[in-house]
Design a protein around this motif. Structure first.
Motif, PDB file in Angstrom:
ATOM      1  N   GLN A   1     -23.992 118.683  31.875  1.00  0.00           N
ATOM      2  CA  GLN A   1     -22.655 119.220  31.644  1.00  0.00           C
ATOM      3  C   GLN A   1     -22.056 119.415  33.032  1.00  0.00           C
ATOM      4  O   GLN A   1     -22.665 120.053  33.882  1.00  0.00           O
ATOM      5  N   ALA A   2     -20.879 118.862  33.273  1.00  0.00           N
ATOM      6  CA  ALA A   2     -20.311 118.896  34.620  1.00  0.00           C
ATOM      7  C   ALA A   2     -18.814 119.172  34.558  1.00  0.00           C
ATOM      8  O   ALA A   2     -18.235 119.283  33.477  1.00  0.00           O
TER       9      ALA A   2
ATOM     10  N   LYS B   1     -16.076 117.378  26.990  1.00  0.00           N
ATOM     11  CA  LYS B   1     -17.213 118.278  26.778  1.00  0.00           C
ATOM     12  C   LYS B   1     -17.563 118.419  25.299  1.00  0.00           C
ATOM     13  O   LYS B   1     -16.702 118.625  24.454  1.00  0.00           O
ATOM     14  N   ILE B   2     -18.855 118.273  25.017  1.00  0.00           N
ATOM     15  CA  ILE B   2     -19.398 118.577  23.696  1.00  0.00           C
ATOM     16  C   ILE B   2     -20.501 119.605  23.888  1.00  0.00           C
ATOM     17  O   ILE B   2     -21.079 119.726  24.970  1.00  0.00           O
ATOM     18  N   GLU B   3     -20.788 120.364  22.850  1.00  0.00           N
ATOM     19  CA  GLU B   3     -21.783 121.433  22.944  1.00  0.00           C
ATOM     20  C   GLU B   3     -23.190 120.849  23.045  1.00  0.00           C
ATOM     21  O   GLU B   3     -23.499 119.837  22.430  1.00  0.00           O
ATOM     22  N   GLY B   4     -24.031 121.510  23.818  1.00  0.00           N
ATOM     23  CA  GLY B   4     -25.426 121.112  23.953  1.00  0.00           C
ATOM     24  C   GLY B   4     -25.905 121.268  25.378  1.00  0.00           C
ATOM     25  O   GLY B   4     -25.118 121.246  26.326  1.00  0.00           O
TER      26      GLY B   4
ATOM     27  N   GLN C   1     -13.776 120.042  32.059  1.00  0.00           N
ATOM     28  CA  GLN C   1     -15.208 119.998  31.798  1.00  0.00           C
ATOM     29  C   GLN C   1     -15.540 118.724  31.030  1.00  0.00           C
ATOM     30  O   GLN C   1     -14.790 118.320  30.145  1.00  0.00           O
ATOM     31  N   HIS C   2     -16.647 118.088  31.394  1.00  0.00           N
ATOM     32  CA  HIS C   2     -17.065 116.899  30.680  1.00  0.00           C
ATOM     33  C   HIS C   2     -18.592 116.848  30.554  1.00  0.00           C
ATOM     34  O   HIS C   2     -19.305 117.603  31.190  1.00  0.00           O
ATOM     35  N   THR C   3     -19.033 115.955  29.698  1.00  0.00           N
ATOM     36  CA  THR C   3     -20.459 115.786  29.409  1.00  0.00           C
ATOM     37  C   THR C   3     -20.861 114.366  29.786  1.00  0.00           C
ATOM     38  O   THR C   3     -20.141 113.417  29.475  1.00  0.00           O
ATOM     39  N   ILE C   4     -21.995 114.233  30.440  1.00  0.00           N
ATOM     40  CA  ILE C   4     -22.519 112.915  30.799  1.00  0.00           C
ATOM     41  C   ILE C   4     -23.607 112.566  29.789  1.00  0.00           C
ATOM     42  O   ILE C   4     -24.564 113.328  29.605  1.00  0.00           O
ATOM     43  N   LEU C   5     -23.434 111.425  29.100  1.00  0.00           N
ATOM     44  CA  LEU C   5     -24.364 110.992  28.064  1.00  0.00           C
ATOM     45  C   LEU C   5     -25.071 109.715  28.472  1.00  0.00           C
ATOM     46  O   LEU C   5     -24.494 108.859  29.137  1.00  0.00           O
TER      47      LEU C   5
END
Length: 114
Positions: A62-63, A24-27, A88-92
């Motif tokens: 964000q998922a 996870k990264i912010e945004g 938590q992770h982020t899909i880019l």
């Protein structure tokens, strides 16, 4: 053109148009981010200098990952603990690698209306 970037303690090989799942990264969804920790870049078998090289990406969502069950037990001591964790992770979606933008395909374009 491809690049190897480091984020969240892991390394990912990315090219323009790729979708990756990272820590996870912010945004918010739709926000643009740049991944500046580029370890390697090249095209085919030729490598390029990574000085000032950045990878531009867009946050798709964000998922949370699937739940992992943590169960501890010590036999003959009536000791049992059950715990769960969802990372938590982020899909880019990678937009560009070092200035080269993603080529739009028919799958990315909205369907033509008849």
């Amino acid at each position: 053109m491809f690049a190897v970037v480091r984020t969240g303690g892991k390394q990912y090989r990315v090219a323009a148009g790729d979708k990756i799942v990272i820590e996870k990264i912010e945004g918010d969804a739709g926000a643009s981010v740049t991944l500046g920790d580029v370890l390697l870049a090249g095209e085919g078998s030729e490598l390029r200098s990574v000085e000032g090289f950045v990878v531009a990406a867009e946050i798709i969502a964000q998922a949370k990952a699937d739940k992992v069950i943590v169960f501890k037990k010590r036999r003959r001591h009536n000791y049992r603990r059950k715990n769960g964790h969802r990372q938590q992770h982020t899909i880019l979606k990678i937009v560009s690698v070092g200035g080269q933008t993603a080529k739009h395909t028919e799958a990315d374009a909205p369907a033509a209306q008849a």
